[in-house]
Motif scaffolding. Sequence first.
Motif, PDB file in Angstrom:
ATOM      1  N   THR A 100      17.230   0.360  -4.902  1.00  0.00           N
ATOM      2  CA  THR A 100      15.921   0.654  -5.493  1.00  0.00           C
ATOM      3  C   THR A 100      16.141   1.206  -6.891  1.00  0.00           C
ATOM      4  O   THR A 100      16.832   2.216  -7.069  1.00  0.00           O
ATOM      5  CB  THR A 100      15.164   1.709  -4.655  1.00  0.00           C
ATOM      6  OG1 THR A 100      15.057   1.233  -3.315  1.00  0.00           O
ATOM      7  CG2 THR A 100      13.771   1.955  -5.226  1.00  0.00           C
TER       8      THR A 100
ATOM      9  N   LYS B  73       6.979  -0.029  -5.195  1.00  0.00           N
ATOM     10  CA  LYS B  73       6.282   1.161  -4.718  1.00  0.00           C
ATOM     11  C   LYS B  73       5.780   1.985  -5.903  1.00  0.00           C
ATOM     12  O   LYS B  73       6.549   2.286  -6.822  1.00  0.00           O
ATOM     13  CB  LYS B  73       7.235   1.995  -3.857  1.00  0.00           C
ATOM     14  CG  LYS B  73       6.551   2.969  -2.932  1.00  0.00           C
ATOM     15  CD  LYS B  73       7.564   3.493  -1.913  1.00  0.00           C
ATOM     16  CE  LYS B  73       6.918   4.155  -0.742  1.00  0.00           C
ATOM     17  NZ  LYS B  73       7.855   4.555   0.286  1.00  0.00           N
TER      18      LYS B  73
ATOM     19  N   SER C 293      14.330   2.566 -10.503  1.00  0.00           N
ATOM     20  CA  SER C 293      13.081   3.121 -11.034  1.00  0.00           C
ATOM     21  C   SER C 293      12.795   2.489 -12.382  1.00  0.00           C
ATOM     22  O   SER C 293      13.608   2.590 -13.305  1.00  0.00           O
ATOM     23  CB  SER C 293      13.217   4.630 -11.217  1.00  0.00           C
ATOM     24  OG  SER C 293      13.392   5.229  -9.963  1.00  0.00           O
TER      25      SER C 293
ATOM     26  N   ASN D  26      10.714   1.252  -7.776  1.00  0.00           N
ATOM     27  CA  ASN D  26       9.771   2.373  -7.722  1.00  0.00           C
ATOM     28  C   ASN D  26       9.238   2.620  -9.130  1.00  0.00           C
ATOM     29  O   ASN D  26      10.009   2.557 -10.108  1.00  0.00           O
ATOM     30  CB  ASN D  26      10.461   3.670  -7.276  1.00  0.00           C
ATOM     31  CG  ASN D  26      10.798   3.675  -5.794  1.00  0.00           C
ATOM     32  OD1 ASN D  26      10.312   2.846  -5.020  1.00  0.00           O
ATOM     33  ND2 ASN D  26      11.627   4.621  -5.405  1.00  0.00           N
TER      34      ASN D  26
END
Length: 260
Positions: free
Chosen positions: A101, A170, A103, A143
């Motif tokens: 994941t 997300k 950012s 994210n």
Amino acid sequence: MERSVCWNITCKCNENCKFCFRFTDNNVLSFKENKIILDNLIKLNAKKITWTGGECLLYPHLFDLMKLSHEAGIENILISNAVLLDKDKILEIEDFVDYITFSIDSTNSKVNEKMGRGANHYKHIKELMDFIRAKTNIKLRVNSLVSKMNLEDFEKLARVIDKYDVERWKLFKFTPLRGKAIETDQLFDITDQEYLEATSIAQKHAPNTRVVICINTNLEDDYLLINPSGDFIVTKDQKDEKICNYKNIDLGKLEGILRQ
Ligand code: SF4
């Protein structure tokens, strides 16, 4: 629904994001101490572990722990700011990392610099995502923090994310939960209405992407946190509640929290 285990294995970080709400005042445990935690997560039949920090790649025994959890059939999700990741490192971890994941809050280098991530943040991650997609089976997630700083760029970000085959995007609303985020509240805070508008933009301009909209209650209810000192924590009403520590693990209580 099962909570995710989110293991903040170190509070050290090599970025300086102004909105950061990581744990700040904890020790770092040895491999032997963290192995006690992992053994108990295996006993609890945890399905997946999200490894984070701080920047979890700064913890020297991270890969040893991840290899053990992989061997136990647990899915490993690595959250990284990517500073220490390059193509060689990606190939090194490919066998035991299921998801990475990243950012990404903006594609604009000036915005990334203002947020404290550094001007090259997006460019570096884009190169890594291209490589991961082309050369590995690691699945990608993104994210994004939605805040006053990146609202204007959100449509562009959505269009870019939609081009990648990310398993999930997300969105988080800026929350002054702990740490630096409490001091920088004024710079980042947005209203619920502004957040909702940004999430609509995301859904409209990233139609091929599974967009997950996170509100504070999701953020709090979805996770069983482990901090760098080995405390097991749940967060409720923006307050952290300690359940137990790795020295006195209460498996029954943790089982109840994981599967409540
Ligand atoms: S938000 Fe993440 S990458 Fe940024 S300083 Fe905090 S822990 Fe580091």
